[in-house]
Design a protein around this motif. Structure first.
Motif, PDB file in Angstrom:
ATOM      1  N   LYS A  70     -54.620   6.739  15.463  1.00 31.38           N
ATOM      2  CA  LYS A  70     -53.624   5.808  14.671  1.00 31.38           C
ATOM      3  C   LYS A  70     -52.818   6.528  13.609  1.00 31.38           C
ATOM      4  CE  LYS A  70     -57.250   3.311  14.301  1.00 31.38           C
ATOM      5  NZ  LYS A  70     -58.294   2.294  13.915  1.00 31.38           N
ATOM      6  N   THR A  71     -51.776   6.649  13.846  1.00 30.82           N
ATOM      7  CA  THR A  71     -50.993   7.772  12.810  1.00 30.82           C
ATOM      8  C   THR A  71     -49.785   7.037  12.117  1.00 30.82           C
ATOM      9  OG1 THR A  71     -51.167   9.576  14.655  1.00 30.82           O
ATOM     10  CG2 THR A  71     -49.409   9.838  12.774  1.00 30.82           C
ATOM     11  N   GLY A  72     -49.747   7.288  10.906  1.00 28.80           N
ATOM     12  CA  GLY A  72     -48.624   6.610   9.860  1.00 28.80           C
ATOM     13  C   GLY A  72     -48.066   7.945   9.517  1.00 28.80           C
ATOM     14  N   ARG A  73     -46.779   7.763   9.237  1.00 26.75           N
ATOM     15  CA  ARG A  73     -45.942   8.871   8.908  1.00 26.75           C
ATOM     16  C   ARG A  73     -44.717   8.577   8.022  1.00 26.75           C
ATOM     17  NH1 ARG A  73     -45.168   7.729  14.244  1.00 26.75           N
ATOM     18  NH2 ARG A  73     -43.224   7.499  14.695  1.00 26.75           N
ATOM     19  N   GLY A  74     -44.273   9.121   7.299  1.00 29.76           N
ATOM     20  CA  GLY A  74     -43.055   9.268   6.400  1.00 29.76           C
ATOM     21  C   GLY A  74     -42.275  10.270   6.269  1.00 29.76           C
ATOM     22  N   ASN A  75     -41.024  10.442   6.134  1.00 29.06           N
ATOM     23  CA  ASN A  75     -40.079  11.536   6.041  1.00 29.06           C
ATOM     24  C   ASN A  75     -38.964  11.156   4.912  1.00 29.06           C
ATOM     25  OD1 ASN A  75     -41.770  13.074   7.836  1.00 29.06           O
ATOM     26  ND2 ASN A  75     -40.330  12.606   9.445  1.00 29.06           N
ATOM     27  N   VAL A  76     -38.825  12.143   4.089  1.00 24.71           N
ATOM     28  CA  VAL A  76     -37.618  11.819   3.260  1.00 24.71           C
ATOM     29  C   VAL A  76     -36.839  12.963   3.043  1.00 24.71           C
ATOM     30  CG1 VAL A  76     -36.963  11.341   0.691  1.00 24.71           C
ATOM     31  CG2 VAL A  76     -38.944  10.334   1.754  1.00 24.71           C
ATOM     32  N   ASP A  77     -35.617  12.875   3.574  1.00 23.77           N
ATOM     33  CA  ASP A  77     -34.578  14.005   3.341  1.00 23.77           C
ATOM     34  C   ASP A  77     -33.575  13.768   2.218  1.00 23.77           C
ATOM     35  OD1 ASP A  77     -35.384  15.892   5.762  1.00 23.77           O
ATOM     36  OD2 ASP A  77     -34.788  13.913   6.789  1.00 23.77           O
ATOM     37  N   ILE A  78     -33.057  14.485   1.345  1.00 26.20           N
ATOM     38  CA  ILE A  78     -32.292  14.393   0.325  1.00 26.20           C
ATOM     39  C   ILE A  78     -31.096  15.481   0.565  1.00 26.20           C
ATOM     40  CG2 ILE A  78     -32.007  14.051  -2.292  1.00 26.20           C
ATOM     41  CD1 ILE A  78     -34.892  13.312  -2.536  1.00 26.20           C
ATOM     42  N   MET A  79     -30.109  14.970   0.721  1.00 30.49           N
ATOM     43  CA  MET A  79     -28.716  16.069   0.786  1.00 30.49           C
ATOM     44  C   MET A  79     -27.838  15.821  -0.214  1.00 30.49           C
ATOM     45  SD  MET A  79     -30.317  14.637   3.750  1.00 30.49           S
ATOM     46  CE  MET A  79     -29.005  13.496   4.679  1.00 30.49           C
TER      47      MET A  79
ATOM     48  N   PHE B 131     -44.739  13.574   5.193  1.00 32.76           N
ATOM     49  CA  PHE B 131     -46.384  13.037   5.203  1.00 32.76           C
ATOM     50  C   PHE B 131     -47.027  12.536   6.363  1.00 32.76           C
ATOM     51  CE2 PHE B 131     -49.437  10.196   4.004  1.00 32.76           C
ATOM     52  CZ  PHE B 131     -50.196  10.890   3.341  1.00 32.76           C
ATOM     53  N   SER B 132     -48.014  12.773   6.667  1.00 33.40           N
ATOM     54  CA  SER B 132     -48.562  12.043   7.971  1.00 33.40           C
ATOM     55  C   SER B 132     -50.175  11.910   7.639  1.00 33.40           C
ATOM     56  CB  SER B 132     -48.254  12.724   9.361  1.00 33.40           C
ATOM     57  OG  SER B 132     -48.840  13.721   9.214  1.00 33.40           O
TER      58      SER B 132
ATOM     59  N   THR C 227     -55.032  14.417   7.160  1.00 35.25           N
ATOM     60  CA  THR C 227     -53.778  14.374   6.359  1.00 35.25           C
ATOM     61  C   THR C 227     -53.041  15.601   6.384  1.00 35.25           C
ATOM     62  OG1 THR C 227     -54.915  12.811   5.106  1.00 35.25           O
ATOM     63  CG2 THR C 227     -53.158  13.432   4.066  1.00 35.25           C
ATOM     64  N   GLN C 228     -51.735  15.446   6.402  1.00 37.24           N
ATOM     65  CA  GLN C 228     -50.708  16.575   6.420  1.00 37.24           C
ATOM     66  C   GLN C 228     -49.750  16.171   5.132  1.00 37.24           C
ATOM     67  OE1 GLN C 228     -49.976  16.893  10.715  1.00 37.24           O
ATOM     68  NE2 GLN C 228     -51.051  18.859  10.619  1.00 37.24           N
ATOM     69  N   LEU C 229     -49.149  17.194   4.585  1.00 38.28           N
ATOM     70  CA  LEU C 229     -48.108  17.095   3.553  1.00 38.28           C
ATOM     71  C   LEU C 229     -47.298  18.404   3.795  1.00 38.28           C
ATOM     72  CD1 LEU C 229     -46.447  15.866   1.223  1.00 38.28           C
ATOM     73  CD2 LEU C 229     -48.286  16.869  -0.072  1.00 38.28           C
TER      74      LEU C 229
ATOM     75  N   ALA D 102     -38.041  27.750   0.598  1.00 41.26           N
ATOM     76  CA  ALA D 102     -39.325  27.423  -0.079  1.00 41.26           C
ATOM     77  C   ALA D 102     -40.518  26.351   0.635  1.00 41.26           C
ATOM     78  CB  ALA D 102     -39.781  27.470  -1.836  1.00 41.26           C
ATOM     79  N   THR D 103     -41.373  26.628   1.288  1.00 48.40           N
ATOM     80  CA  THR D 103     -42.131  25.621   1.958  1.00 48.40           C
ATOM     81  C   THR D 103     -43.740  25.400   1.331  1.00 48.40           C
ATOM     82  OG1 THR D 103     -40.709  25.755   3.864  1.00 48.40           O
ATOM     83  CG2 THR D 103     -42.824  24.644   4.026  1.00 48.40           C
ATOM     84  N   TYR D 104     -44.042  24.393   1.125  1.00 43.05           N
ATOM     85  CA  TYR D 104     -45.543  24.005   0.703  1.00 43.05           C
ATOM     86  C   TYR D 104     -46.118  23.101   1.739  1.00 43.05           C
ATOM     87  CZ  TYR D 104     -49.986  22.237  -1.113  1.00 43.05           C
ATOM     88  OH  TYR D 104     -51.097  21.995  -1.412  1.00 43.05           O
ATOM     89  N   TYR D 105     -47.341  23.580   2.477  1.00 42.66           N
ATOM     90  CA  TYR D 105     -47.853  22.791   3.588  1.00 42.66           C
ATOM     91  C   TYR D 105     -49.156  22.481   3.276  1.00 42.66           C
ATOM     92  CZ  TYR D 105     -49.940  21.522   8.317  1.00 42.66           C
ATOM     93  OH  TYR D 105     -50.584  21.134   9.007  1.00 42.66           O
ATOM     94  N   LEU D 106     -49.705  21.450   3.309  1.00 43.94           N
ATOM     95  CA  LEU D 106     -51.169  20.946   3.196  1.00 43.94           C
ATOM     96  C   LEU D 106     -51.790  20.388   4.518  1.00 43.94           C
ATOM     97  CD1 LEU D 106     -53.812  20.442   1.335  1.00 43.94           C
ATOM     98  CD2 LEU D 106     -52.614  18.412   0.689  1.00 43.94           C
TER      99      LEU D 106
END
Length: 365
Positions: free
Chosen positions: A170-179, A190-191, A222-224, A239-243
């Motif tokens: 069961k996977t919940g996810r959310g993405n936000v793009d600000i241009m 986020f997932s 959990t991934q961010l 620049a990218t941060y991954y968790l």
């Protein structure tokens, strides 16, 4: 059912709140949608788990829905739901303003079935402790030959309980793009995945004593990811941060030995089927762990001779500190007998260290 409806309503309401109220009054705004209710009759679907290995074809009601909105100032909303109330359901919501921002939320569920109505002698299926009755272990331990043992096991399996070997993701996810601040852009992903159920697994007490077990599955991932970038010729920067964080809610798996109710040891315990060995088996399951990664990249274009200068740098940190298990569960392996160790091998206090304290750091330039 109620939970699924609640989730879909929350997604719809959240999407509508992202749109200005006045946009619905625009003459050239377009709204479209469709919904379907499916009624089916399926016969024999449980005769083979392979038929529904990664899906569900239910006997009864299910449905699909789709909704789209588009305004003249670039606002949009899209909602899609498939296989509602099924085990392979899918929900997705996208909303925002073209060229300015975009928000996406989703939820999906996926099964993986291995076997229906599998028979097992163990109680506690789905937990980290699989138990047999002492009476059963005593009965099988008193077997006089391999043939006698096989017949006794067959008798116990006649009244064995049944269970479905299956797990669900069961996977919940959310993405936000600000241009909106172009040439600066920001993206957040986020997932969270929850996986639970059981699957076929193998345990052993020696080379001649391997049995099949229902392995418990209950872990979360959990991934961010956060990405910031600047794009304007001749320069590109990012620049990218991954968790990534993994948590196993069942740390170890312990199971009773069908053939032994008491611990014992001999020089041939690892090769014999039932005459000697431990009364329990133990294995350490996948450990909790965490991973961080920070990376930078850049490129300078339009240099002389149609050349380009690029650079990349990345740093990663991985860590897990799982508690170790003892050398053995066999309490008969103690000082005093021939070839035995000079300490109690089943006592976790006799380990040289108690935790793994494992770390891996990576660098890339």
């Amino acid at each position: 059912m109620k939970r699924l409806i609640k989730h879909s309503l929350i997604l719809l309401i959240a999407g509508f709140l992202l749109l200005p109220v006045y946009s619905f009054a625009e003459e050239d705004a377009t709204i479209s949608g469709k919904a379907s209710v499916i009624v089916r009759t399926v016969d024999g679907e449980r005769e083979s788990a392979k038929f529904e290995e990664y899906r569900e074809i239910p006997d009864g009601l299910s449905g699909e829905a789709e909704f789209k909105y588009k305004g003249n100032e670039g606002y949009f909303l899209k909602f899609k739901a498939k296989d509602i109330v099924e085990d392979d359901q899918y929900f997705n919501l996208k909303a925002g303003k073209y060229g300015k921002y975009r928000i996406e939320m989703g939820y999906d569920k996926l099964p993986h079935r291995f076997a229906y109505d599998a028979k097992t002698l163990y109680a506690g299926v789905g937990s980290g402790t699989l138990v047999l009755s002492d009476a059963m272990q005593t009965n099988l331990q008193s077997s006089t030959s391999s043939t006698d043992l096989a017949n006794r096991i067959k008798d116990f399996f006649t009244g064995a309980s049944e269970t479905d070997l299956e797990l669900f993701r069961k996977t919940g996810r959310g993405n936000v793009d600000i241009m909106v601040f172009d040439p600066f852009n920001l993206k957040i992903e986020f997932s969270r995945e929850e996986r639970d159920g059981t699957r076929p697994f193998t345990g052993a007490f020696g080379f001649g004593n391997a049995i099949e077990l229902p392995e418990p599955i209950d872990y979360d991932t959990t991934q961010l990811k956060v990405i910031g970038s600047y794009t304007k010729k001749p320069l590109y920067l990012s620049a990218t941060y991954y968790l990534s964080k993994f948590k196993n809610n069942i740390d170890t798996l312990t199971w009773d030995n069908p053939y032994r109710v008491t611990d014992s040891t001999t020089s041939t315990a690892y090769s014999q089927t039932y005459a000697a060995g431990p009364s329990k088996g133990l294995i350490d399951l996948y450990p909790d762990n965490i991973y961080h990664n920070l990376s930078f990249s850049g490129s300078l274009m339009e240099l002389p001779l149609r050349s380009r200068l690029s650079a990349n740098a990345s740093w990663g940190w991985m860590k897990q500190d799982d508690e170790l298990v003892p050398y053995t569960t066999n309490t008969a392996i103690i000082p005093g007998a021939a070839n035995n160790p000079p300490f109690d091998a089943s006592n976790i206090a006799n380990l040289p260290v108690r935790n793994v304290d494992a770390k891996v750091n990576t660098y890339l330039y």
